[in-house]
Write a protein that holds these residues in place. Structure first.
Motif, PDB file in Angstrom:
ATOM      1  N   ARG A 181       0.836  -1.202   0.000  1.00  0.00           N
ATOM      2  CA  ARG A 181       0.000   0.000   0.000  1.00  0.00           C
ATOM      3  C   ARG A 181       0.866   1.246   0.000  1.00  0.00           C
ATOM      4  O   ARG A 181       2.018   1.199   0.401  1.00  0.00           O
ATOM      5  N   ILE A 182       0.276   2.352  -0.411  1.00  0.00           N
ATOM      6  CA  ILE A 182       0.980   3.622  -0.285  1.00  0.00           C
ATOM      7  C   ILE A 182       0.783   4.086   1.157  1.00  0.00           C
ATOM      8  O   ILE A 182      -0.321   4.418   1.575  1.00  0.00           O
ATOM      9  N   ALA A 183       1.895   4.078   1.931  1.00  0.00           N
ATOM     10  CA  ALA A 183       1.787   4.375   3.360  1.00  0.00           C
ATOM     11  C   ALA A 183       1.885   5.885   3.613  1.00  0.00           C
ATOM     12  O   ALA A 183       1.250   6.404   4.526  1.00  0.00           O
ATOM     13  N   LEU A 184       2.709   6.558   2.849  1.00  0.00           N
ATOM     14  CA  LEU A 184       2.914   7.994   3.022  1.00  0.00           C
ATOM     15  C   LEU A 184       3.086   8.609   1.654  1.00  0.00           C
ATOM     16  O   LEU A 184       3.647   7.993   0.753  1.00  0.00           O
ATOM     17  N   THR A 185       2.641   9.848   1.514  1.00  0.00           N
ATOM     18  CA  THR A 185       2.914  10.555   0.274  1.00  0.00           C
ATOM     19  C   THR A 185       2.988  12.043   0.561  1.00  0.00           C
ATOM     20  O   THR A 185       2.413  12.522   1.532  1.00  0.00           O
ATOM     21  N   GLY A 186       3.734  12.752  -0.262  1.00  0.00           N
ATOM     22  CA  GLY A 186       3.868  14.193  -0.084  1.00  0.00           C
ATOM     23  C   GLY A 186       5.164  14.676  -0.695  1.00  0.00           C
ATOM     24  O   GLY A 186       5.866  13.908  -1.357  1.00  0.00           O
ATOM     25  N   THR A 187       5.486  15.944  -0.455  1.00  0.00           N
ATOM     26  CA  THR A 187       6.774  16.452  -0.920  1.00  0.00           C
ATOM     27  C   THR A 187       7.853  15.811  -0.044  1.00  0.00           C
ATOM     28  O   THR A 187       7.554  15.331   1.052  1.00  0.00           O
ATOM     29  N   PRO A 188       9.112  15.839  -0.502  1.00  0.00           N
ATOM     30  CA  PRO A 188      10.177  15.285   0.345  1.00  0.00           C
ATOM     31  C   PRO A 188      10.167  15.900   1.738  1.00  0.00           C
ATOM     32  O   PRO A 188      10.356  15.196   2.736  1.00  0.00           O
ATOM     33  N   ARG A 189       9.917  17.200   1.825  1.00  0.00           N
ATOM     34  CA  ARG A 189       9.932  17.843   3.138  1.00  0.00           C
ATOM     35  C   ARG A 189       8.805  17.300   4.024  1.00  0.00           C
ATOM     36  O   ARG A 189       8.990  17.052   5.212  1.00  0.00           O
ATOM     37  N   GLU A 190       7.646  17.106   3.428  1.00  0.00           N
ATOM     38  CA  GLU A 190       6.522  16.557   4.211  1.00  0.00           C
ATOM     39  C   GLU A 190       6.790  15.125   4.656  1.00  0.00           C
ATOM     40  O   GLU A 190       6.546  14.747   5.800  1.00  0.00           O
ATOM     41  N   VAL A 191       7.309  14.328   3.738  1.00  0.00           N
ATOM     42  CA  VAL A 191       7.517  12.913   4.047  1.00  0.00           C
ATOM     43  C   VAL A 191       8.643  12.728   5.068  1.00  0.00           C
ATOM     44  O   VAL A 191       8.498  12.006   6.050  1.00  0.00           O
ATOM     45  N   PHE A 192       9.769  13.423   4.847  1.00  0.00           N
ATOM     46  CA  PHE A 192      10.911  13.209   5.732  1.00  0.00           C
ATOM     47  C   PHE A 192      10.732  13.874   7.097  1.00  0.00           C
ATOM     48  O   PHE A 192      11.516  13.631   8.012  1.00  0.00           O
ATOM     49  N   ALA A 193       9.701  14.733   7.239  1.00  0.00           N
ATOM     50  CA  ALA A 193       9.389  15.265   8.560  1.00  0.00           C
ATOM     51  C   ALA A 193       8.807  14.167   9.453  1.00  0.00           C
ATOM     52  O   ALA A 193       8.718  14.309  10.665  1.00  0.00           O
ATOM     53  N   GLN A 194       8.398  13.036   8.821  1.00  0.00           N
ATOM     54  CA  GLN A 194       7.756  11.963   9.592  1.00  0.00           C
ATOM     55  C   GLN A 194       8.754  10.839   9.862  1.00  0.00           C
ATOM     56  O   GLN A 194       8.539   9.687   9.485  1.00  0.00           O
ATOM     57  N   ALA A 195       9.845  11.195  10.526  1.00  0.00           N
ATOM     58  CA  ALA A 195      10.941  10.244  10.739  1.00  0.00           C
ATOM     59  C   ALA A 195      10.480   9.004  11.495  1.00  0.00           C
ATOM     60  O   ALA A 195      10.908   7.886  11.194  1.00  0.00           O
ATOM     61  N   GLU A 196       9.595   9.203  12.481  1.00  0.00           N
ATOM     62  CA  GLU A 196       9.169   8.047  13.285  1.00  0.00           C
ATOM     63  C   GLU A 196       8.366   7.043  12.470  1.00  0.00           C
ATOM     64  O   GLU A 196       8.580   5.840  12.577  1.00  0.00           O
TER      65      GLU A 196
END
Lengths: 297, 284
Positions: free
Chosen positions: A230-245
């Motif tokens: 499944r697609i677990a996360l999507t967004g710009t790199p900044r949005e996605v990599f802000a979700q480190a946990e």
């Protein structure tokens, strides 16, 4: 539909795909869901990175984009053409070209030029035009000088650029790259990524880059993170990599700059935002340091 | 085992039209219990070098000495050498072929002449070391995940009980978790079993984190051989050769140029880099 320009060059609608294994009698012995309810819209000219651990469904998804696999449920549309439509499959493969991990498995010609000509020859392009296309494709990846070389005299990065030229000679609109740098040395990696970014920026070729290297995803327009099909996360790199946990929970990491910024923040340093690159992080640290000095004054 | 390269030269296609000098005057010693990194651009001679280490290639001139004995002397047992020097090739999982995992890992020791019983014991122990549980022993190698397959292939080499383990790009194509598992395994084998490890990699970060000594090959020559931190201080030369320095070190060097002239630059992980940055800021 004829002549209509689709803004969305690639679309997926609730795609599901199962790998099914059967025994000799045809009974299903294993049924693995490789993709489940995957939907997306990719715009013409976008640079998309797909991240995910081994077995998350990334490569299965990529193979759906040029009809190497077709959905068990749902639909994949390339410029509005359904990949399940047998009559369109060759058009789809011409539009969506694929480059794989190991250049040695993709290069078949004895000379660079011959190898690049292989695709258009197969499409039945007239010889004069083939020569033009080959010349043009090699120029686009900066390999004109090596056109008469034997591929085994090339470095890994050069071989991979020849593989890309081979796809470009088919005049695709989408370039799908499945871990194209996994086997390359640092310079080879840089060469290939520069070539791909330049094709995207200058010619607006849509790029779909599958990678395990978080740093390679930093320059994408958007990221899709796959997990369990499944697609677990999507967004710009900044949005996605802000979700480190969330990324750590599915076995992925963040780029080095993001990791260092997070550690500094934990220790109370006021590093703002999500710096994605070394340059951004240096700036953020300088600002945080100025603030400390300012506070003391 | 102490493995010594004594002025080794190797030329591909020595008799043909276009000889390629793949190794030029390689002189180095791999000592017992070392953890050595080996880097170099594609075609720099890394694979040629490691194939000399277990006698798969024969030097055109110079000698390879295992505990002082020339491995190309007539009486030298090269079959035993290939067990003592375990070579894990790139994408070793492509060489898995048996129907189940346990049989696959037994293949090496059986080939060495071990009894079925001893081969099995060695295979079980090797699989345990790489973290493949007994519940998987009967499975087909093809049903494993990418990381598991690779660990199974490494177990096949460990079952030969090597004294030196050479890993050629062991993390290529693996996701971050799979990569960490393989590297942690190399570290455990080194620390707990005192196996000498040679790690060949294009990832400067992996090399920096694990290798204590670093060899750099460029066009068949040994350009650097020294403590990892010392070798990575030669940034310009490494970049000239198409290599890099590790990212955390690059970050700290950039900070040094942007108003932190005193900052330390010897960091190979995000944690180490953050620590050095905080230490510098505390001074303000």
């Amino acid at each position: 539909m004829e002549g209509k320009i689709h803004r969305m060059i690639a679309q997926a609608r609730d795609v599901a795909y199962h790998y099914i294994r059967r025994d000799e009698e045809g009974r299903v012995v294993r049924d693995t869901a490789a993709l489940s309810s995957v939907s997306f819209d990719i715009e013409r000219g976008e640079f998309i990175a797909i991240l995910g651990h081994n077995g998350s469904g990334k490569s299965t998804l990529a193979k759906h984009l040029n009809g190497l696999l077709t959905p068990g449920e749902g639909a994949v549309l390339i410029e509005g053409m359904d990949t399940r439509d047998g009559e369109q499959i060759w058009n789809i493969r011409r539009i969506a070209g694929m480059v794989f991990q190991n250049p040695d498995n993709q290069i078949i010609g004895q000379i660079v030029e011959e190898d690049v000509a292989f695709g258009p020859e197969n499409l039945g392009v007239p010889p004069q035009e083939i020569a033009e296309r080959v010349q043009e494709a090699l120029a686009r990846v900066g390999m004109t000088e090596k056109r008469r070389f034997s591929p085994n005299k090339l470095s890994g990065g050069q071989k991979q650029r020849v593989s890309i030229a081979g796809v470009l000679a088919m005049r695709p609109k989408i370039l799908i790259l499945d871990e194209p740098t996994a086997m390359l040395d640092p310079e080879g990696r840089r060469e290939v990524l520069e070539a791909v970014h330049s094709l995207n920026r200058r010619e607006r070729i849509t790029v779909i880059l599958i990678t395990h290297d978080m740093e390679e995803a930093v320059d994408a327009d958007r990221i899709y993170v796959m997990d369990g099909g499944r697609i677990a996360l999507t967004g710009t790199p900044r949005e996605v990599f802000a979700q480190a946990e969330q990324l750590a929970a599915i076995g992925l990491t963040v780029p080095m700059a993001v990791a260092v910024a997070g550690l500094l923040r934990q220790e109370g340093l006021a590093v703002e935002g999500t710096p994605l690159t070394q340059e951004e992080l240096v700036e953020a640290i300088c600002r945080a340091a100025d603030k400390i000095t300012g506070d003391i004054k | 085992m102490i493995l010594r390269f004594d002025h080794v030269n190797y030329v591909y296609d020595a008799d043909g039209g276009q000889p390629v000098h793949a190794l030029s005057d390689i002189d180095l010693t791999i000592g017992e219990g070392e953890f050595i990194g080996l880097i170099g651009h594609t075609g720099s001679g890394k694979s040629t070098l490691i194939q000399h280490a277990d006698g798969l290639l024969k030097p055109v001139s110079g000698r390879i000495l295992a505990d002082g004995e020339d491995i190309w002397e007539e009486k030298f047992d090269r079959k035993a050498l290939r067990a003592r020097v375990g070579l894990v090739f790139q994408y070793p999982e492509h060489q898995l072929f048996e129907e189940d995992i346990l049989s696959d890992v037994c293949y090496g020791p059986m080939n060495l002449g071990c009894s079925a019983e001893e081969a099995r014991e060695r295979a079980v122990s090797a699989l345990r070391q790489v973290g493949i549980g007994e519940d998987l022993f009967g499975q087909s190698p093809f049903d494993l995940s990418g990381g598991q397959k690779r660990r199974t292939a490494i177990a096949g080499v460990l079952a030969m009980q090597p004294e030196i383990l050479i890993l050629d790009e062991p993390t290529a194509g693996l996701d971050p978790r799979g990569r960490d598992e393989i590297l942690a395994l190399a570290r455990t084998l080194h620390e707990e079993r005192n196996i000498t490890v040679v790690l060949v990699s294009h990832s400067m970060e992996d090399i920096a984190r694990f290798a204590k000594r670093l060899l750099v090959l460029g066009d068949g020559r040994l350009v650097f051989d020294g403590p990892t931190g010392e070798v990575f201080s030669h940034r310009a030369e490494l970049e000239e050769m198409g290599l890099e320095i590790p990212r955390p070190q690059r970050l700290l060097e950039a900070l040094k140029e942007h108003g932190f002239p005193e900052i330390g630059t010897g960091a190979y992980t995000a944690e180490e880099a953050a620590r050095l940055i905080l230490r510098e800021l505390e001074k303000r």
